[in-house]
Design a protein around this motif. Structure first.
Motif, PDB file in Angstrom:
ATOM      1  N   LYS A  12      73.988  97.477  44.560  1.00 52.98           N
ATOM      2  CA  LYS A  12      73.103  96.438  45.097  1.00 52.98           C
ATOM      3  C   LYS A  12      71.688  96.990  45.256  1.00 52.98           C
ATOM      4  CE  LYS A  12      74.340  92.903  47.033  1.00 52.98           C
ATOM      5  NZ  LYS A  12      74.560  91.538  46.534  1.00 52.98           N
ATOM      6  N   LYS A  13      71.591  98.225  45.749  1.00 50.58           N
ATOM      7  CA  LYS A  13      70.289  98.866  45.935  1.00 50.58           C
ATOM      8  C   LYS A  13      69.584  99.060  44.590  1.00 50.58           C
ATOM      9  CE  LYS A  13      70.349 103.171  47.131  1.00 50.58           C
ATOM     10  NZ  LYS A  13      70.511 104.424  47.880  1.00 50.58           N
ATOM     11  N   ARG A  16      68.216  95.708  43.185  1.00 55.22           N
ATOM     12  CA  ARG A  16      66.973  95.301  43.863  1.00 55.22           C
ATOM     13  C   ARG A  16      65.797  96.145  43.415  1.00 55.22           C
ATOM     14  NH1 ARG A  16      69.900  94.691  49.578  1.00 55.22           N
ATOM     15  NH2 ARG A  16      70.592  92.549  49.348  1.00 55.22           N
ATOM     16  N   ARG A  17      66.007  97.456  43.280  1.00 53.11           N
ATOM     17  CA  ARG A  17      64.920  98.335  42.874  1.00 53.11           C
ATOM     18  C   ARG A  17      64.478  98.047  41.444  1.00 53.11           C
ATOM     19  NH1 ARG A  17      66.768 103.891  43.326  1.00 53.11           N
ATOM     20  NH2 ARG A  17      67.238 103.780  41.127  1.00 53.11           N
ATOM     21  N   SER A  19      64.713  95.217  39.791  1.00 51.86           N
ATOM     22  CA  SER A  19      63.988  93.945  39.703  1.00 51.86           C
ATOM     23  C   SER A  19      62.563  94.118  40.210  1.00 51.86           C
ATOM     24  CB  SER A  19      64.708  92.851  40.481  1.00 51.86           C
ATOM     25  OG  SER A  19      64.626  93.070  41.864  1.00 51.86           O
ATOM     26  N   TRP A  20      62.379  94.929  41.246  1.00 48.15           N
ATOM     27  CA  TRP A  20      61.036  95.202  41.758  1.00 48.15           C
ATOM     28  C   TRP A  20      60.226  95.958  40.709  1.00 48.15           C
ATOM     29  CZ3 TRP A  20      58.339  99.713  42.822  1.00 48.15           C
ATOM     30  CH2 TRP A  20      57.168  99.546  43.552  1.00 48.15           C
TER      31      TRP A  20
END
Length: 54
Positions: A12-13, A16-17, A19-20
């Protein structure tokens, strides 16, 4: 009473990273291309103040 939050999973982390990072890389490419246009002094479709000297 306060309850500790659950730990975020590694996948999950990473999602998110990544996509950023994708959003940031698009902004970087856009900024570089605009910068190259200004340095080449071929800017015709941009409006900027006349005090801008390179």
């Amino acid at each position: 009473m306060a309850v500790p939050k659950k730990k975020t999973s590694r996948s999950k982390k990473n999602i998110r990273r990544k996509s950023w990072e994708r959003k940031v890389s698009k902004q970087v490419l856009l900024a570089l291309s605009i910068g190259k246009v200004f340095l080449a002094k071929k800017a015709t479709s941009f409006i900027f103040s006349s005090s801008f000297d390179v």
